[in-house]
Design an enzyme around this catalytic site. Structure first.
Site, PDB file in Angstrom:
ATOM      1  N   LYS A  84       3.613  88.025 134.198  1.00 57.13           N
ATOM      2  CA  LYS A  84       4.625  88.246 133.169  1.00 57.13           C
ATOM      3  C   LYS A  84       4.674  87.101 132.160  1.00 57.13           C
ATOM      4  CE  LYS A  84       7.925  88.883 136.087  1.00 57.13           C
ATOM      5  NZ  LYS A  84       9.127  89.147 136.865  1.00 57.13           N
ATOM      6  N   TYR A 120      -6.605  86.650 148.121  1.00 55.51           N
ATOM      7  CA  TYR A 120      -7.890  86.745 147.403  1.00 55.51           C
ATOM      8  C   TYR A 120      -8.971  87.417 148.264  1.00 55.51           C
ATOM      9  CZ  TYR A 120      -6.298  83.341 143.819  1.00 55.51           C
ATOM     10  OH  TYR A 120      -5.644  82.692 142.821  1.00 55.51           O
ATOM     11  N   TYR A 142      -5.720  73.934 131.822  1.00 53.79           N
ATOM     12  CA  TYR A 142      -5.825  72.750 130.962  1.00 53.79           C
ATOM     13  C   TYR A 142      -7.115  72.763 130.145  1.00 53.79           C
ATOM     14  CZ  TYR A 142      -1.518  70.389 131.469  1.00 53.79           C
ATOM     15  OH  TYR A 142      -0.196  70.083 131.326  1.00 53.79           O
ATOM     16  N   ALA A 192       0.682  92.521 139.090  1.00 57.34           N
ATOM     17  CA  ALA A 192       1.176  92.777 137.732  1.00 57.34           C
ATOM     18  C   ALA A 192       2.662  92.522 137.559  1.00 57.34           C
ATOM     19  CB  ALA A 192       0.867  94.221 137.357  1.00 57.34           C
ATOM     20  N   LYS A 231      -6.707  74.123 126.617  1.00 57.83           N
ATOM     21  CA  LYS A 231      -5.836  73.476 125.625  1.00 57.83           C
ATOM     22  C   LYS A 231      -6.672  72.915 124.475  1.00 57.83           C
ATOM     23  CE  LYS A 231      -2.096  72.417 128.830  1.00 57.83           C
ATOM     24  NZ  LYS A 231      -0.936  73.175 128.356  1.00 57.83           N
ATOM     25  N   GLY A 282       4.282  90.066 139.100  1.00 59.72           N
ATOM     26  CA  GLY A 282       4.585  88.674 139.475  1.00 59.72           C
ATOM     27  C   GLY A 282       4.828  87.790 138.267  1.00 59.72           C
ATOM     28  N   ASP A 283       5.190  86.549 138.590  1.00 58.01           N
ATOM     29  CA  ASP A 283       5.572  85.567 137.587  1.00 58.01           C
ATOM     30  C   ASP A 283       4.448  85.207 136.615  1.00 58.01           C
ATOM     31  OD1 ASP A 283       8.138  84.668 137.530  1.00 58.01           O
ATOM     32  OD2 ASP A 283       7.488  82.581 137.879  1.00 58.01           O
ATOM     33  N   MET A 343      -4.676  56.124 116.803  1.00 59.29           N
ATOM     34  CA  MET A 343      -5.363  54.910 117.203  1.00 59.29           C
ATOM     35  C   MET A 343      -4.473  53.740 116.851  1.00 59.29           C
ATOM     36  SD  MET A 343      -8.443  53.754 118.126  1.00 59.29           S
ATOM     37  CE  MET A 343      -9.903  54.591 117.517  1.00 59.29           C
ATOM     38  N   HIS A 345      -5.823  69.834 137.043  1.00 58.52           N
ATOM     39  CA  HIS A 345      -5.682  69.637 135.589  1.00 58.52           C
ATOM     40  C   HIS A 345      -6.120  68.231 135.146  1.00 58.52           C
ATOM     41  CE1 HIS A 345      -3.695  73.363 135.926  1.00 58.52           C
ATOM     42  NE2 HIS A 345      -2.463  72.951 136.084  1.00 58.52           N
TER      43      HIS A 345
HETATM   44  C1  BG6 Z   1       0.808  74.603 136.492  1.00 62.47           C
HETATM   45  C2  BG6 Z   1       1.641  73.969 137.574  1.00 62.47           C
HETATM   46  O1  BG6 Z   1      -0.520  74.682 136.883  1.00 62.47           O
HETATM   47  O2  BG6 Z   1       0.912  73.824 135.316  1.00 62.47           O
HETATM   48  C3  BG6 Z   1       3.077  73.810 137.139  1.00 62.47           C
HETATM   49  O3  BG6 Z   1       1.582  74.772 138.748  1.00 62.47           O
HETATM   50  C4  BG6 Z   1       3.170  73.109 135.811  1.00 62.47           C
HETATM   51  O4  BG6 Z   1       3.813  73.096 138.127  1.00 62.47           O
HETATM   52  C5  BG6 Z   1       2.217  73.722 134.792  1.00 62.47           C
HETATM   53  O5  BG6 Z   1       4.499  73.204 135.354  1.00 62.47           O
HETATM   54  C6  BG6 Z   1       2.157  72.876 133.532  1.00 62.47           C
HETATM   55  O6  BG6 Z   1       1.416  73.535 132.558  1.00 62.47           O
HETATM   56  P1  BG6 Z   1       1.654  73.212 131.028  1.00 62.47           P
HETATM   57  O7  BG6 Z   1       0.611  73.994 130.321  1.00 62.47           O
HETATM   58  O8  BG6 Z   1       3.060  73.629 130.720  1.00 62.47           O
HETATM   59  O9  BG6 Z   1       1.496  71.733 130.872  1.00 62.47           O
END
Ligand code: BG6
Length: 484
Positions: A20, A131, A189, A14, A192, A16-17, A379, A250
């Site tokens: 947050k 994990y 990803y 909780a 998105k 960690g980067d 396009m 991604h």
């Molecule tokens: C993360 C990577 O999975 O995706 C990062 O570990 C990268 O290095 C990030 O900056 C990019 O995500 P986004 O959504 O900002 O394109």
């Protein structure tokens, strides 16, 4: 299974980067939009640091106030923060997890679980090395015990291993404790907006159906660029590199959605079945279809060894050996410390046969899906230059989301994905066999890079990456087009 009753969201790691920057802001946005009702939900933070509930709330408040949520009303924020409790303990301690379970159970009793089910969502915002012990502890001490139904789910983030072998080992360790429908492997990803639009675009538009194949498409590019370097993450990054950080997950997930066959239905398993087939059809990557780069100054980071060969840039060509795609290069490209921050998919069509306008040197048709920033689809078409002369020019049919959907805010990937975990929809999560197939594609190349057999070429920060990458694109048949 009843979907009422208490919902406990437990964020492990909780302080960690990731927690947050992504997890708590996403939870807050869901709360703010009414998806997390205070009548049902409680959020627990678990980590090693010995801090109080209030200290954790202060930390989170700091993040929520100065990020894009600045405009948020402070009473929503204080209501949200009140839902958060903190339990501290090590990641392999029975005692710590028993205390966590006790805290969750108290919440469930207070929310009258007896009238409904108990839902427990464990979000592992942790390094993958912990994990296995954490999953063991959750399984042993913290799973849902209600007779009235409900569930226990765990959410894990990449990196899921470093290569095929370590990923499979991790999968087996977690798989021995939880069933696949309980495991949510996040690849953000897939959350998105324009990635989620991909299947609609492909399968709900008659226009694309006959064009989407090797007869019409010359090449596909999936490109990720960032205009900053590894910034404080050098230690992590040097162990992984850009292929493991971005491409193997991604970009490969995006490739699956571009290349897969139509699923028999929209059921998550049907969609994921088709993605797996694409991955299994990719043939081994050849070294001559790879260009690696490392930006100058990367090794200045004290946590990076000064002879590091870790790529911060890579272009790799993937080839899908099936009826639809044989001969079409899928160019996956990703780089840090580049000239811009952008992610897009470029589908370039073949030349027009018998070109009476002699206009091919102006460029081919290209369909671009801009994932970020400024989501858009456009396009590139050849049209008559308006005026008295018969001249051709390349122009765009442009669907820019900001203009077309004014006032509609596009949700953050993490918001959407966390909501899916609560709703039990695994469509946008990576299945175990998908993960395995993704590692199978890149592991041989990664091992050659790790042994120093494929070298990273230095490139300037703020550039397009090594010139060799552009040459590789040209060799693969990509034709530079005009416009944007
Ligand atoms: C993360 C990577 O999975 O995706 C990062 O570990 C990268 O290095 C990030 O900056 C990019 O995500 P986004 O959504 O900002 O394109």
């Amino acid at each position: 299974v009843s979907e009422t009753g208490s919902l406990s969201i437990i964020v492990l790691g909780a302080s960690g980067d990731l927690a947050k920057k992504k997890t708590f802001p996403a939870l807050f946005n869901l709360f703010h939009q009414g998806f997390l009702s205070p009548d049902e939900v409680h959020i627990f933070g678990y980590a090693r640091s010995k801090i109080t509930d209030e200290e954790l709330r202060d930390k989170i408040r700091g993040y929520l106030v100065d990020e894009k949520n600045a405009s948020v009303k402070s009473d929503a924020l204080s209501k949200f923060l009140k839902l958060i409790k903190y339990v501290s303990g090590p990641y392999d301690s029975e005692e710590g997890f028993k205390r966590l379970d006790k805290a969750i159970s108290e919440h469930e009793i207070s929310k009258k679980t007896s009238e409904g089910s108990s839902r427990r969502l464990f979000y592992l915002a942790l390094p993958p090395s912990v994990y296995p012990p954490v999953s063991k502890m959750i399984k042993a001490w913290c799973t849902n015990k209600s007779d009235l139904g409900g569930w226990t789910r765990i959410v894990v983030e990449k990196p899921f291993g470093k290569d095929l072998e370590s990923a499979e080992q991790l999968s087996s360790q977690i798989g021995a404790l939880f069933e696949e429908p309980q495991i949510y492997r996040i690849d953000h990803y897939l959350g998105k907006e324009l990635v989620q639009n991909m299947l609609v675009l492909r399968f709900a538009n008659r226009l694309f159906l006959p064009l989407w194949n090797r007869d019409n498409i010359a090449n596909v590019q999936i490109v990720f660029r960032e205009d900053f370097g590894t910034e404080g993450r050098g230690g992590y990054f040097d162990e992984y590199g850009i292929i493991r950080d971005i491409i193997q997950n991604h970009l490969l997930q995006v490739l699956c959605l571009v290349a897969m066959e139509k699923p028999i239905s929209l059921k998550p398993e049907h969609i994921r079945d088709e993605k797996v087939k694409v991955l299994q059809s990719v043939i081994p990557i050849k070294d001559e279809e790879v260009v690696l780069g490392q930006y100058e100054g990367y090794r200045d980071d004290p946590t990076v060894p000064n002879d590091s060969n870790t790529p911060t840039f890579a272009t790799t060509i993937l080839r899908i050996d099936n009826e639809r795609w044989e001969g079409v290069p899928f160019i996956l490209k990703a780089g840090k410390a580049m000239s811009s921050k952008k992610a897009d998919i470029r589908i370039q069509f073949k030349d027009v046969p018998g070109d009476i306008f002699k206009c091919q040197n102006q460029g081919r048709n290209e369909f671009v899906i801009r994932l970020q920033p400024s989501e858009a689809m456009y396009m590139k078409l050849t049209v008559k230059q308006p005026g008295l002369e018969m001249q051709t020019v390349q122009s765009e049919l442009d669907l820019s989301y900001k203009q077309r959907y004014q006032g509609v805010s596009i949700p953050e990937a993490y918001e959407r994905l966390i909501l899916d975990t609560i709703r039990g929809d695994q469509q946008h999560f990576v299945r175990r066999d998908e993960l395995k197939a993704a590692w199978e594609i890149f592991t041989p190349l990664l091992h050659r890079i790790d042994k120093g057999e494929v070298k990273s070429i230095p490139y300037k920060q703020g550039s397009r990456g090594p010139a060799e990458a552009d040459q590789l694109l040209k060799k693969a048949g990509y034709m530079q087009t005009h416009g944007y």
